[in-house]
Design an enzyme around this catalytic site. Structure first.
Site, short mmCIF file in Angstrom:
data_model
loop_
_atom_site.label_atom_id
_atom_site.label_comp_id
_atom_site.label_asym_id
_atom_site.label_seq_id
_atom_site.Cartn_x
_atom_site.Cartn_y
_atom_site.Cartn_z
N HIS A 93 0.84 -1.20 0.00
CA HIS A 93 0.00 0.00 0.00
C HIS A 93 0.88 1.25 0.00
O HIS A 93 1.99 1.24 0.54
CB HIS A 93 -1.00 0.01 1.16
CG HIS A 93 -0.40 0.05 2.54
ND1 HIS A 93 -0.05 1.22 3.18
CD2 HIS A 93 -0.10 -0.94 3.42
CE1 HIS A 93 0.42 0.95 4.39
NE2 HIS A 93 0.41 -0.36 4.56
N ASP A 105 -0.30 4.44 0.94
CA ASP A 105 -0.68 5.45 1.93
C ASP A 105 0.07 5.21 3.23
O ASP A 105 0.65 4.13 3.45
CB ASP A 105 -2.18 5.44 2.17
CG ASP A 105 -2.65 4.14 2.83
OD1 ASP A 105 -2.33 3.06 2.29
OD2 ASP A 105 -3.34 4.19 3.88
N GLU A 118 -5.05 1.89 3.15
CA GLU A 118 -4.98 0.76 4.07
C GLU A 118 -4.92 1.22 5.52
O GLU A 118 -5.49 0.58 6.41
CB GLU A 118 -3.76 -0.10 3.75
CG GLU A 118 -3.71 -1.44 4.48
CD GLU A 118 -3.04 -1.38 5.84
OE1 GLU A 118 -3.17 -2.35 6.61
OE2 GLU A 118 -2.39 -0.36 6.15
N GLU A 144 -12.77 -1.50 5.10
CA GLU A 144 -12.67 -2.64 4.20
C GLU A 144 -13.10 -2.23 2.79
O GLU A 144 -13.85 -2.92 2.11
CB GLU A 144 -13.52 -3.80 4.72
CG GLU A 144 -13.04 -4.31 6.09
CD GLU A 144 -13.63 -5.64 6.48
OE1 GLU A 144 -14.58 -6.08 5.83
OE2 GLU A 144 -13.12 -6.25 7.43
N HIS A 198 4.19 3.45 12.61
CA HIS A 198 3.09 4.11 13.33
C HIS A 198 3.62 4.96 14.48
O HIS A 198 2.85 5.31 15.39
CB HIS A 198 2.08 3.10 13.89
CG HIS A 198 1.31 2.35 12.83
ND1 HIS A 198 0.04 1.86 13.02
CD2 HIS A 198 1.64 2.00 11.56
CE1 HIS A 198 -0.38 1.25 11.93
NE2 HIS A 198 0.58 1.32 11.03
#
Length: 446
Positions: free
Chosen positions: A89, A91, A153, A158, A418
């Site tokens: 992903h 993002d 993501e 979903e 994160h």
């Protein structure tokens, strides 16, 4: 190509790959509400460019309802060869407090063989590992190749899962590589065989029509912030175990990290105990966990002498493989409502869900991966779990039960995903791309 030729091609491609990763990380592609959309779309365009540069003849952006576009690419399989789907992903998570970063989050910085910046590991390293591995073949791929790179993501939901459910033939494959996990430590090869699911929501506690002067009303007026604190504190007992009925402990069959290693990786302060009971593998990979990930309350800097009328928190529940995220959310919400003091009003909003996954560790693709990883890292991989969630993996498993799903990547437990100061070790990136390229060649020969 021989294994030696593949290894040499990946190594030769590293300088270009680092330049490409630097370009990607410099784009603040945060796909969260309230963030600008233009950088996310710029990251999609660059992803499309990079996949074209890898020799894939068909590359295009595909619209995903309610989300940013995914980027899809494909090269047909040679006669008799299997097809492999590659996932990543583009993002990223929001950077958080800029003051906690040692280098600017979106100014990629090379320090001691590592590239620092938001998304350098999660998951732009995953995209680059695919590109680097594919470039080694110069457009002559030994297997059929499909690539899908997601654009939203990190903001739980979903959306791509629904797209895949409606377009299964687009991504159908014999084996699927999900490059959105990593190793316990740099140079310690591992394959992730279990993922926890996710349930997240915002809880709002309201007690008054508006905030009141604490000198005039404190002690008798119900404080929404105090009520929220009590509600959230009720989720765990004094030992740190979850008190919510219906969320039992699980058991992970493999070995987890030692307490010493975990404390060092997590940066746990001396004298501070680890919460919960059971092995670390059980707690991290096979059991429920509940985390308060955000609060809407007055800051210390902006505090006034007032009894608060309303307070909010973002709550995330990690759900072990086999658990139902919707049921877990219902159980936690019911517990919070019961725990609210003084009849405080509790409202739940912005609920999102994602399923977990438990892999089958046998099969020809896993055998080929074991051989590739042993050659690239110098030793065979071990099975580990991941406490994080990749809901799309469960969708793949449901739609393509015969396909082997392989989860590995260039991230590691010290990569600070994160969190501030996220980084990817560039040697780990090379080993990961080498593993993938060797796997594609080996899998074609089965």
């Amino acid at each position: 190509m021989t294994p030696e030729e593949i290894e040499n091609a990946v190594t030769a491609g590293m300088p270009r790959a680092v330049e490409d990763l630097t370009r990607l990380v410099s784009i603040p592609s945060v796909a969260f509400p309230g963030w600008p959309e233009e950088p996310v779309r710029a990251a999609a365009a660059l992803t499309e460019e990079l996949l074209r540069s890898a020799g894939l003849p068909e590359v295009r952006q595909v619209p995903v309802e309610g989300s940013f576009p995914a980027v899809f690419a494909e090269a047909p399989a040679p006669a008799g060869a299997p097809t492999v789907l590659l996932y990543a992903h583009y993002d990223v998570q929001p950077p958080g407090d800029a003051g906690l970063w040692r280098t600017p989050a979106f100014t990629p910085t090379l320090v001691d063989g590592c590239l620092y910046g938001r998304g350098a590991a999660d998951d732009k390293s995953g995209l680059i590992s695919h590109v680097l591995a594919l470039r080694a073949f110069q457009g002559r791929f030994p297997v059929g190749v499909k690539v899908i790179v997601e654009g939203q993501e990190e903001y739980a939901g979903e959306r791509l899962e629904r797209f895949v459910e409606h377009n299964p033939d687009l991504v159908r494959a014999d084996a699927i590589i999900v490059a959105d996990t990593g190793n316990p430590a740099v140079g310690d090869p591992a394959v992730t065989t279990s993922l926890r699911g996710l349930a997240a929501f915002t809880v709002e506690v309201r007690t008054l029509e508006e905030a009141l002067h604490s000198g005039s009303f404190g002690g008798a007026a119900p404080d929404a912030l105090a009520a929220l604190i009590r509600v959230l504190a009720s989720l765990h007992d004094d030992n740190g175990d979850i008190r919510v009925p219906g969320l039992p402990k699980g058991s992970f069959l493999g070995a987890g990290p030692s307490e010493e290693d975990f404390r060092a990786t997590a940066g746990v302060l001396d004298g501070v105990a680890l919460p919960g009971s059971g092995s670390l593998a059980d707690r991290l990979w096979a059991s429920y966990s509940i985390t308060v990930t955000g609060l809407d309350v007055p800051t210390v800097r902006d505090a006034v002498n007032a009894v608060q009328a309303v307070a909010r928190a973002r709550v995330t529940v990690r759900v072990p493989p086999g658990g139902d995220p919707a049921t877990a959310a219902d159980d936690v919400v019911e517990h919070l409502r019961r725990a609210a003091p003084w009849g405080a009003r509790v409202e739940i909003t912005d609920r999102v869900l994602g399923s977990g996954y438990l892999a089958d560790t046998g099969g020809r693709a896993r055998s080929a991966l074991n051989r590739a990883m042993k050659r690239a890292f110098g030793r065979a991989p071990r099975d580990i779990g991941a406490g994080g969630s990749i809901p799309l993996v469960a969708t793949f498993g449901k739609l393509f039960p015969a396909a082997e799903i392989l989860l590995f990547g260039a991230e590691d437990e010290g990569a600070s995903i994160h969190a501030p100061n996220e980084r990817v070790d560039l040697e780990e990136l090379r080993r990961t791309a080498t593993t993938e390229a060797l796997f594609l060649a080996d899998y074609a020969e089965f």
